[in-house]
Design an enzyme around this catalytic site. Structure first.
Site, PDB file in Angstrom:
ATOM      1  N   ASP A 153     -13.061  22.559 -61.904  1.00 33.17           N
ATOM      2  CA  ASP A 153     -13.359  23.063 -60.560  1.00 33.17           C
ATOM      3  C   ASP A 153     -14.652  22.447 -60.017  1.00 33.17           C
ATOM      4  O   ASP A 153     -14.955  22.580 -58.833  1.00 33.17           O
ATOM      5  CB  ASP A 153     -13.513  24.595 -60.582  1.00 33.17           C
TER       6      ASP A 153
ATOM      7  N   GLN B  82     -10.340  31.632 -62.689  1.00 35.78           N
ATOM      8  CA  GLN B  82      -9.991  32.046 -61.330  1.00 35.78           C
ATOM      9  C   GLN B  82     -11.036  33.028 -60.799  1.00 35.78           C
ATOM     10  O   GLN B  82     -11.307  34.056 -61.420  1.00 35.78           O
ATOM     11  CB  GLN B  82      -8.587  32.685 -61.320  1.00 35.78           C
TER      12      GLN B  82
ATOM     13  N   LYS C 280      -0.859  26.984 -59.478  1.00 42.24           N
ATOM     14  CA  LYS C 280      -1.549  25.879 -60.167  1.00 42.24           C
ATOM     15  C   LYS C 280      -0.861  25.567 -61.486  1.00 42.24           C
ATOM     16  O   LYS C 280      -0.714  24.392 -61.855  1.00 42.24           O
ATOM     17  CB  LYS C 280      -3.024  26.249 -60.385  1.00 42.24           C
TER      18      LYS C 280
END
Ligand code: NAP
Length: 292
Positions: free
Chosen positions: A121, A98, A54
């Site tokens: 997210d 994460q 990412k």
């Protein structure tokens, strides 16, 4: 029938190029460089790979990428402190924590600590609620990518019978909300669903996100259906060789479906591209708020 293969790698590359062009324009016209901060706690190898991938994509799109690594035994308070700092930092427009986090840290508490405007997210309850109520929201990346893949073969999904297999908060549930927003008739199936093959057979659009390799057989697919395979697992074949498998038995389904995503090269690349898109949108929204 042999299905059209939906090339997620190519569609993601095109999306990333569009994002990069908009990033360039934002820099030129407003002097703003979108920034994404990735937070990784511990040293799980898969999570390290995801964060690295990412970060690389973020830089390639012309954005600022910052990484914060905390040791596996970092306290919840230390992580919440870092989130607070990133929330306040003007050059950070998106924050990615994460998952999974180590067991001693309450993930829900950490997600709730994020500034919802930086929650790229789309996991913060404010974004989840906004998506569910049909308001504009930052939507989770994987299901957003699935919608774009489906629309690459059929621009208007309205009226389709859609079956989503899986009801996780990161894929299944937001997937169903996004398909509802596209005016599909949506069924969410899960591990307690009875007669799953018959349920799937009704679908014009199937999104498989169960994490069960090759669960969905070709005989379950309605001829001509669009099949989006989110699952990705490493399996060992009868020859002893390991390979990546999706939730759909591809070789069978490709003979029946109208269009299908491969694994790998389908949903995976779109997840990263949609993360970049969400970060760009978060930066643009912040510019408007601040009238930069
Ligand atoms: P998850 O949290 O484990 O959820 C799996 C869901 O599938 C659950 O709702 C479960 O039902 C349901 N399920 C499990 N077995 C089933 C069965 N036999 N029949 C029907 N439903 C079943 O997984 P997730 O995080 O949503 O991820 C799903 C898959 O997508 C995984 O393979 C993951 O690696 C992959 N994934 C890929 C990407 C990407 O970018 N390509 C991103 C995210 C996830 P219950 O709720 O009843 O337990």
């Amino acid at each position: 029938m042999t299905a059209t293969i939906i090339d997620g790698t190519a569609i993601a590359a095109a999306l990333r190029a569009r994002v990069a062009a908009e990033v360039e324009a934002l820099k030129r016209e407003r002097g703003v460089t979108p920034g994404l901060a990735a937070v990784l706690v511990g040293d799980d190898p898969a999570s390290q790979v995801y964060v690295r991938t990412k970060a690389k994509a973020t830089r390639e799109a012309g954005m600022l990428s910052v990484e914060h690594r905390l040791p596996a035994d970092a306290s919840e308070a230390a992580l919440l402190g870092l989130i607070g700092k990133l929330n306040a930092q003007g050059d950070v427009h998106g924050i990615l924590v994460q998952l999974p986090l180590p067991a001693h840290i309450d993930s829900a508490k950490v997600i709730e600590a994020l500034d919802p405007g930086k929650d790229v997210d789309g996991f913060h309850p404010i974004n989840v609620g906004r998506l569910a109520s049909g308001a504009s929201a930052i939507a989770p990346c994987t299901p957003t990518g699935c919608v774009l893949l489906a629309k690459s073969v059929r621009a208007d999904l309205a009226g389709l019978e859609a079956v989503v297999i899986g009801r996780s908060n990161i894929v299944g549930k937001p997937m169903a909300q996004l398909l509802l927003a596209e005016n599909c008739t949506v069924t969410i199936a899960h591990s307690k669903t009875r007669e799953l093959p018959a349920v799937v057979r009704r679908a014009d659009l199937v999104v498989a996100a169960a994490g069960r390799p090759e669960l969905v057989r070709g005989s379950w697919i309605k001829p001509g259906a669009i099949v989006i395979d989110v699952g990705i697992q490493r399996v060992t074949g009868p020859d002893g060789k390991s390979r990546l498998a999706g939730d759909v038995a591809f070789a069978e389904a490709v003979e029946v479906a109208g269009a299908i995503t491969p694994v790998p090269g389908g949903v995976g690349p779109m997840t990263v591209a949609c993360l970049l898109r969400n970060t760009l949108e978060a930066a643009k929204a912040r510019c408007q708020t601040l009238r930069v």
